[in-house]
Design a protein around this motif. Structure first.
Motif, PDB file in Angstrom:
ATOM      1  N   ILE A  49       0.842  -1.204   0.000  1.00 16.75           N
ATOM      2  CA  ILE A  49       0.000   0.000   0.000  1.00 16.75           C
ATOM      3  C   ILE A  49       0.874   1.250   0.000  1.00 16.75           C
ATOM      4  O   ILE A  49       0.641   2.208  -0.757  1.00 16.75           O
ATOM      5  CB  ILE A  49      -0.945  -0.002   1.216  1.00 16.75           C
ATOM      6  N   ILE A  50       1.898   1.261   0.843  1.00 18.02           N
ATOM      7  CA  ILE A  50       2.811   2.409   0.907  1.00 18.02           C
ATOM      8  C   ILE A  50       3.509   2.625  -0.430  1.00 18.02           C
ATOM      9  O   ILE A  50       3.601   3.754  -0.938  1.00 18.02           O
ATOM     10  CB  ILE A  50       3.845   2.197   2.028  1.00 18.02           C
ATOM     11  N   ALA A  51       3.994   1.525  -1.040  1.00 19.69           N
ATOM     12  CA  ALA A  51       4.714   1.646  -2.309  1.00 19.69           C
ATOM     13  C   ALA A  51       3.805   2.157  -3.421  1.00 19.69           C
ATOM     14  O   ALA A  51       4.201   3.016  -4.225  1.00 19.69           O
ATOM     15  CB  ALA A  51       5.313   0.286  -2.685  1.00 19.69           C
ATOM     16  N   ILE A  52       2.563   1.654  -3.481  1.00 23.19           N
ATOM     17  CA  ILE A  52       1.625   2.103  -4.516  1.00 23.19           C
ATOM     18  C   ILE A  52       1.263   3.568  -4.315  1.00 23.19           C
ATOM     19  O   ILE A  52       1.212   4.357  -5.271  1.00 23.19           O
ATOM     20  CB  ILE A  52       0.363   1.216  -4.509  1.00 23.19           C
ATOM     21  N   ALA A  53       1.024   3.948  -3.071  1.00 26.02           N
ATOM     22  CA  ALA A  53       0.673   5.340  -2.786  1.00 26.02           C
ATOM     23  C   ALA A  53       1.805   6.282  -3.173  1.00 26.02           C
ATOM     24  O   ALA A  53       1.568   7.360  -3.746  1.00 26.02           O
ATOM     25  CB  ALA A  53       0.321   5.497  -1.307  1.00 26.02           C
ATOM     26  N   ARG A  54       3.044   5.906  -2.889  1.00 27.69           N
ATOM     27  CA  ARG A  54       4.184   6.742  -3.264  1.00 27.69           C
ATOM     28  C   ARG A  54       4.317   6.854  -4.770  1.00 27.69           C
ATOM     29  O   ARG A  54       4.619   7.918  -5.308  1.00 27.69           O
ATOM     30  CB  ARG A  54       5.470   6.167  -2.666  1.00 27.69           C
ATOM     31  N   ALA A  55       4.081   5.729  -5.466  1.00 30.18           N
ATOM     32  CA  ALA A  55       4.175   5.766  -6.924  1.00 30.18           C
ATOM     33  C   ALA A  55       3.091   6.650  -7.527  1.00 30.18           C
ATOM     34  O   ALA A  55       3.339   7.414  -8.463  1.00 30.18           O
ATOM     35  CB  ALA A  55       4.074   4.344  -7.483  1.00 30.18           C
ATOM     36  N   ARG A  56       1.870   6.580  -6.990  1.00 31.20           N
ATOM     37  CA  ARG A  56       0.786   7.424  -7.492  1.00 31.20           C
ATOM     38  C   ARG A  56       1.053   8.901  -7.242  1.00 31.20           C
ATOM     39  O   ARG A  56       0.615   9.763  -8.016  1.00 31.20           O
ATOM     40  CB  ARG A  56      -0.536   7.017  -6.840  1.00 31.20           C
ATOM     41  N   ALA A  57       1.780   9.198  -6.158  1.00 28.51           N
ATOM     42  CA  ALA A  57       2.101  10.593  -5.844  1.00 28.51           C
ATOM     43  C   ALA A  57       3.260  11.123  -6.684  1.00 28.51           C
ATOM     44  O   ALA A  57       3.616  12.294  -6.574  1.00 28.51           O
ATOM     45  CB  ALA A  57       2.435  10.719  -4.360  1.00 28.51           C
ATOM     46  N   GLY A  58       3.850  10.255  -7.506  1.00 29.69           N
ATOM     47  CA  GLY A  58       4.927  10.688  -8.389  1.00 29.69           C
ATOM     48  C   GLY A  58       6.299  10.652  -7.764  1.00 29.69           C
ATOM     49  O   GLY A  58       7.263  11.162  -8.343  1.00 29.69           O
ATOM     50  N   ASN A  59       6.418  10.058  -6.587  1.00 29.15           N
ATOM     51  CA  ASN A  59       7.732   9.944  -5.950  1.00 29.15           C
ATOM     52  C   ASN A  59       8.599   8.944  -6.710  1.00 29.15           C
ATOM     53  O   ASN A  59       8.093   7.977  -7.292  1.00 29.15           O
ATOM     54  CB  ASN A  59       7.593   9.498  -4.499  1.00 29.15           C
ATOM     55  N   SER A  60       9.892   9.165  -6.696  1.00 26.88           N
ATOM     56  CA  SER A  60      10.786   8.239  -7.376  1.00 26.88           C
ATOM     57  C   SER A  60      10.698   6.866  -6.719  1.00 26.88           C
ATOM     58  O   SER A  60      10.456   6.749  -5.524  1.00 26.88           O
ATOM     59  CB  SER A  60      12.235   8.749  -7.306  1.00 26.88           C
ATOM     60  N   ALA A  61      10.889   5.836  -7.520  1.00 28.71           N
ATOM     61  CA  ALA A  61      10.766   4.469  -7.020  1.00 28.71           C
ATOM     62  C   ALA A  61      11.867   4.173  -6.011  1.00 28.71           C
ATOM     63  O   ALA A  61      13.048   4.184  -6.334  1.00 28.71           O
ATOM     64  CB  ALA A  61      10.822   3.480  -8.181  1.00 28.71           C
TER      65      ALA A  61
END
Length: 496
Positions: A274-286
């Motif tokens: 959930i944390i990883a998907i949310a960060r990706a949706r927010a445009g944060n670098s992987a």
């Protein structure tokens, strides 16, 4: 696109020689830790819980090390070799300290340290073969690696017995680890460090520019981020629900508290995704978490099918490693008291049995497996190997002569060789090179999860249905290994 140079036999030797020492460490751990735990006061039913450290450290360490080694370049030291060397130093220290334990808790903690260190060294070695060899050498490369694994395991398994033969004491006062085990661990630490150092000093890794030229591709960070952002939270919620269900089952049926760990890991992965998907949706670098979650969910279909095979195969292996010592001591030597001389004699014979199956594996890896793979393909060869293992486990139910158990180890050795070579040869020729480290690390999650499951659940099953009858664990192992062979029939891609 350029092609990697073809490696000579000397090159193949140098690439994998470090695994010889690593496997000496694993063999000493696998054959002697149950003996150490029982010597320090552990009950038979508590052994699986004490072994939890080993699979848990692998589960956490291998994907992280795989991801980091894909992105590491330390000049002359290279990409994978920094991890070989770091893990070898830490494992050597653990092997030197382990036999000094006089408390059960200290021994369990040192097992945790030892297994984490061995995993730091081991995981990059799997990717190292793929890095260094062209595709038409993958099968022979992993066969040579398997031969070194078998040879190292033979040395590690039989060394305590050799020490006893040379006059070193194999018994000690209650609560004291015998000299044969202590000296074997110290020898193993030295051998591990020197063999890994050999690979570090005799190999030169290809630079990032050379790797890009060989493979005609570069790392695409944005692709991982895009695919991760496109995922929904549904799968994450299912992981969390699975963890909650496991925890509720433990509480409702009064299972051993160690099973809570399994539920916690399932739920923890759901939260992490959930944390990883949310960060990706927010445009944060992987981040590293994003890469691990994204690559785990995006595994190629071939890898998913092989993962199921790994799950069953390693469940059977871990059942064997935990239970062979008490089984052989009780049923072949008539002793269940860990402080008795007869029990210690049985435990030393397990070293011989383990050395036998590893010796068979070393020979089969260079003779039988290549012969079969050329004629029936790698996937069918693996089916044959797994069925040999199932037969070997099943034979423990009827054989009571310690000498005759050597025949059982032949089938187990063929299976062990196939498990160590065939899946990795298939994968190395199919996975993208730029992610070989992380994919090998994730693939080994399916080596670790079944071990964790066995360590947390098997004790509860045996206590409920077969108290003080460890022989029935071998029936579990035989059935599970047969299921691995059945699952392997779904893998259609063969490599010679």
């Amino acid at each position: 696109m350029n092609e990697r140079p073809r490696q000579s036999f000397a090159g193949l030797w140098n690439i994998s020689f470090g695994f010889f020492g690593i496997q000496i460490g694993f063999a000493l751990q696998n054959a002697n830790m149950s003996r150490v735990f029982q010597t320090l006061g552990s009950n038979l039913d508590d052994l699986p819980a004490l072994w939890v450290a080993a699979p848990l450290t692998g589960l956490l360490v291998q994907p992280i090390i795989g991801h980091l080694s894909d992105k590491t370049w330390l000049g002359r030291l290279g990409r994978r070799r920094p991890y070989f060397l770091t893990g070898a130093i830490l494992a050597t220290l653990a092997l030197f300290v382990m036999p000094l334990a006089n408390l059960l808790l200290f021994a369990a903690v040192m097992l945790w340290v030892l297994d984490a260190s061995l995993n730091i060294s081991m995981e990059p070695f799997r990717a190292f073969v793929g890095d260094m060899l062209r595709k038409d050498q993958h099968s022979v490369g992993y066969a040579v690696q398997t031969a070194f694994i078998g040879a190292g395991a033979v040395v590690g398994s039989i060394f305590p017995k050799l020490l006893e033969h040379w006059g070193v004491a194999n018994t000690a006062a209650p609560g004291v680890i015998p000299d044969t085990v202590r000296y074997a661990f110290w020898f193993g630490g030295a051998a591990l460090f020197l063999s890994v150092l050999w690979t570090v000093l005799t190999t030169r890794e290809y630079s990032p520019a050379e790797m890009a030229a060989f493979d005609g591709t570069t790392q695409q960070e944005s692709e991982t981020l895009r695919l991760l952002a496109a995922r929904t939270f549904t799968g994450s919620l299912w992981w969390i629900a699975g963890g909650v269900a496991v925890i509720a089952t433990v509480a409702g049926f009064g299972l051993k508290k160690e099973v809570y760990l399994l539920g916690g890991l399932l739920g923890g992965y759901g939260i992490a995704s959930i944390i990883a998907i949310a960060r990706a949706r927010a445009g944060n670098s992987a981040s590293m978490l994003g890469h691990i979650v994204g690559d785990f969910s995006g595994m190629p279909d071939l890898m998913k099918r092989l993962a199921l095979v790994q799950f069953f195969s390693w469940s059977a292996l871990f059942i064997m490693w935990i239970n062979t010592t008490p089984i052989v001591a009780q049923y072949a030597f008539g002793a269940s008291d860990p402080t008795s001389a007869r029990y210690q004699e049985g435990a030393s014979w397990v070293d011989v049995l383990f050395g036998t199956y590893n010796g068979v594996a070393a020979i089969a890896a260079l003779t039988l497996l290549p012969f079969l793979a050329k004629r029936i393909g790698a996937a069918r060869t693996h089916v044959v190997g797994l069925l040999c293992g199932a037969a070997g486990y099943a034979s423990f139910l009827v054989i009571r002569d310690p000498q005759m158990l050597l025949l059982s180890e032949i089938g187990i050795g063929i299976a062990w060789a196939s498990i160590l070579a065939m899946p990795y040869a298939i994968l190395a020729s199919s996975l993208p090179q730029r992610k070989l480290g992380i994919y090998m690390g994730l693939f080994n999650v399916f080596v670790v999860i079944p071990q964790l499951l066995v360590a947390t659940v098997m004790g509860s099953i045996m206590q409920a249905f077969f108290p003080n009858e460890p022989i029935w664990t071998m029936l579990f192992a035989a059935v599970v290994m047969a299921l691995a062979a059945l699952a392997m029939l779904r893998v259609r891609v063969d490599t010679a």
